[in-house]
Scaffold this motif. Structure first.
Motif, PDB file in Angstrom:
ATOM      1  N   ILE A   1      -1.332  -0.601  -3.979  1.00  0.00           N
ATOM      2  CA  ILE A   1      -2.581   0.157  -3.934  1.00  0.00           C
ATOM      3  C   ILE A   1      -2.319   1.614  -3.572  1.00  0.00           C
ATOM      4  O   ILE A   1      -1.582   1.919  -2.635  1.00  0.00           O
ATOM      5  N   TRP A   2      -2.980   2.519  -4.320  1.00  0.00           N
ATOM      6  CA  TRP A   2      -2.879   3.957  -4.061  1.00  0.00           C
ATOM      7  C   TRP A   2      -4.122   4.545  -3.406  1.00  0.00           C
ATOM      8  O   TRP A   2      -4.036   5.496  -2.648  1.00  0.00           O
ATOM      9  N   ASP A   3      -5.287   4.017  -3.726  1.00  0.00           N
ATOM     10  CA  ASP A   3      -6.520   4.508  -3.102  1.00  0.00           C
ATOM     11  C   ASP A   3      -7.606   3.465  -3.256  1.00  0.00           C
ATOM     12  O   ASP A   3      -7.604   2.676  -4.209  1.00  0.00           O
ATOM     13  N   CYS A   4      -8.547   3.478  -2.305  1.00  0.00           N
ATOM     14  CA  CYS A   4      -9.662   2.515  -2.327  1.00  0.00           C
ATOM     15  C   CYS A   4     -10.956   3.287  -2.110  1.00  0.00           C
ATOM     16  O   CYS A   4     -11.245   4.217  -2.859  1.00  0.00           O
TER      17      CYS A   4
ATOM     18  N   ASN B   1       0.413  13.868  -3.052  1.00  0.00           N
ATOM     19  CA  ASN B   1      -0.721  13.714  -3.961  1.00  0.00           C
ATOM     20  C   ASN B   1      -0.948  15.035  -4.678  1.00  0.00           C
ATOM     21  O   ASN B   1      -0.276  16.020  -4.402  1.00  0.00           O
ATOM     22  N   PHE B   2      -1.883  15.073  -5.600  1.00  0.00           N
ATOM     23  CA  PHE B   2      -2.035  16.254  -6.451  1.00  0.00           C
ATOM     24  C   PHE B   2      -2.478  17.501  -5.701  1.00  0.00           C
ATOM     25  O   PHE B   2      -2.307  18.612  -6.195  1.00  0.00           O
ATOM     26  N   THR B   3      -3.035  17.357  -4.480  1.00  0.00           N
ATOM     27  CA  THR B   3      -3.403  18.537  -3.701  1.00  0.00           C
ATOM     28  C   THR B   3      -2.225  19.070  -2.889  1.00  0.00           C
ATOM     29  O   THR B   3      -2.272  20.198  -2.413  1.00  0.00           O
TER      30      THR B   3
ATOM     31  N   ASP C   1      -2.344   9.569 -10.772  1.00  0.00           N
ATOM     32  CA  ASP C   1      -2.967  10.899 -10.811  1.00  0.00           C
ATOM     33  C   ASP C   1      -2.186  11.866 -11.692  1.00  0.00           C
ATOM     34  O   ASP C   1      -1.948  13.022 -11.325  1.00  0.00           O
ATOM     35  N   PHE C   2      -1.808  11.389 -12.855  1.00  0.00           N
ATOM     36  CA  PHE C   2      -1.201  12.246 -13.866  1.00  0.00           C
ATOM     37  C   PHE C   2      -2.326  12.674 -14.798  1.00  0.00           C
ATOM     38  O   PHE C   2      -2.852  11.864 -15.570  1.00  0.00           O
ATOM     39  N   PHE C   3      -2.725  13.930 -14.702  1.00  0.00           N
ATOM     40  CA  PHE C   3      -3.884  14.426 -15.446  1.00  0.00           C
ATOM     41  C   PHE C   3      -3.458  14.824 -16.855  1.00  0.00           C
ATOM     42  O   PHE C   3      -3.017  15.946 -17.102  1.00  0.00           O
TER      43      PHE C   3
ATOM     44  N   GLU D   1       0.837  -1.199   0.000  1.00  0.00           N
ATOM     45  CA  GLU D   1       0.000   0.000   0.000  1.00  0.00           C
ATOM     46  C   GLU D   1       0.876   1.255   0.000  1.00  0.00           C
ATOM     47  O   GLU D   1       1.884   1.314   0.695  1.00  0.00           O
ATOM     48  N   ASP D   2       0.463   2.228  -0.777  1.00  0.00           N
ATOM     49  CA  ASP D   2       1.071   3.560  -0.785  1.00  0.00           C
ATOM     50  C   ASP D   2      -0.095   4.532  -0.909  1.00  0.00           C
ATOM     51  O   ASP D   2      -0.349   5.086  -1.972  1.00  0.00           O
ATOM     52  N   LEU D   3      -0.818   4.699   0.172  1.00  0.00           N
ATOM     53  CA  LEU D   3      -2.114   5.374   0.149  1.00  0.00           C
ATOM     54  C   LEU D   3      -1.903   6.886   0.173  1.00  0.00           C
ATOM     55  O   LEU D   3      -1.755   7.506   1.218  1.00  0.00           O
ATOM     56  N   ARG D   4      -1.892   7.457  -1.018  1.00  0.00           N
ATOM     57  CA  ARG D   4      -1.393   8.812  -1.237  1.00  0.00           C
ATOM     58  C   ARG D   4      -2.191   9.907  -0.540  1.00  0.00           C
ATOM     59  O   ARG D   4      -1.621  10.916  -0.120  1.00  0.00           O
ATOM     60  N   TYR D   5      -3.510   9.747  -0.428  1.00  0.00           N
ATOM     61  CA  TYR D   5      -4.308  10.853   0.109  1.00  0.00           C
ATOM     62  C   TYR D   5      -4.227  10.964   1.626  1.00  0.00           C
ATOM     63  O   TYR D   5      -4.670  11.963   2.196  1.00  0.00           O
ATOM     64  N   ALA D   6      -3.642   9.964   2.276  1.00  0.00           N
ATOM     65  CA  ALA D   6      -3.427  10.029   3.725  1.00  0.00           C
ATOM     66  C   ALA D   6      -2.147  10.780   4.072  1.00  0.00           C
ATOM     67  O   ALA D   6      -1.823  10.944   5.250  1.00  0.00           O
TER      68      ALA D   6
END
Length: 239
Positions: free
Chosen positions: A102-105, A62-64, A179-181, A53-58
């Motif tokens: 895993i990046w996000d669930c 991340n992009f923010t 998350d490469f837009f 796991e590499d849960l980016r939003y925690a």
């Protein structure tokens, strides 16, 4: 005549508010569930304790550029049927020398709202180089950032594929980061090379074997429709 930055921001906010109003009549309801158990969510590590796991939003990577509202711990929750299916994907991959990262669930509805607020702040472009180098931030609402996310239904996951040898797993080259837009992140983008295309297709096949469907604009994004809460979003914090 030239349009001021302030006027531009006001216009963007108005357009987005109108879009939200138009969408409201058909928007799914937000569940009153306040715990993962009430929402029927399972931590994937109860099924595969050592899944990567590499849960980016925690965290801030991340992009923010910051921890996202609703993420109080780096944990991957999914509705139980989706968690079971993802565990089967992982076990099948391991027999062939591969593994998932895993990046996000599950994503709380409040996190999606935080993404929309971030996208509306055109003055903050601190993550542009890493996440949207070829687009203006004003182009992100819609195709890349939406006011309603399938992640909040509990059966969508963002992930990549690793090759494992001698106990060491290395992420495969997928052509872009998470998350490469950009159109280059489209699963079948013609600009990626043959090895990157093969890696993306290997992931597609592994996930499809258990019923997961890829979102073609994002090679990392998969949903299991049969496990999703079709007319319900969840806002249980990840903790």
């Amino acid at each position: 005549m030239p349009i001021s930055v302030t006027t531009s921001k006001t216009c963007l906010s108005l357009v987005f508010a109108l879009a939200l109003s138009a969408h409201a009549a058909e928007a799914p309801k937000v569940s009153a569930a306040r715990t993962p158990a009430e929402a029927g969510l399972t931590d994937i590590r109860t099924l595969v304790p050592d899944i990567a796991e590499d849960l980016r939003y925690a965290g801030p990577d991340n992009f923010t550029g910051a921890v996202v509202d609703g993420y109080r711990a780096p944990r991957c929750f999914l509705r139980t049927a989706a968690a079971d299916a993802l565990a089967r994907v992982e076990r099948a991959l391991r027999t062939d020398g591969y593994a998932l990262r895993i990046w996000d669930c599950y994503r709380p509805a409040r996190a999606v709202a935080a993404f929309v607020r971030w996208a509306g702040d055109l003055s903050d472009t601190s993550t542009k180089a890493a996440h949207y180098p070829n687009l203006g931030k004003d182009a992100l609402l819609g195709e890349y950032i939406a006011p309603v996310s399938g992640h909040s239904r509990g059966a969508t996951v963002d992930l990549t594929l690793m090759r494992c040898r001698a106990g060491r797993c290395v992420p495969l080259d997928m052509g872009t980061d998470f998350d490469f837009f950009d159109p280059r992140a489209h699963t079948d983008d013609p600009g990626i090379d043959a090895a990157q295309r093969a890696n993306r297709q290997r992931l597609v096949r592994a996930m499809a074997a258990q019923g997961f469907v890829n979102y073609p604009q994002e090679w990392w994004h998969y949903s299991l429709p049969a496990a999703a809460a079709a007319d319900t979003l969840y806002d249980v914090p990840v903790e």
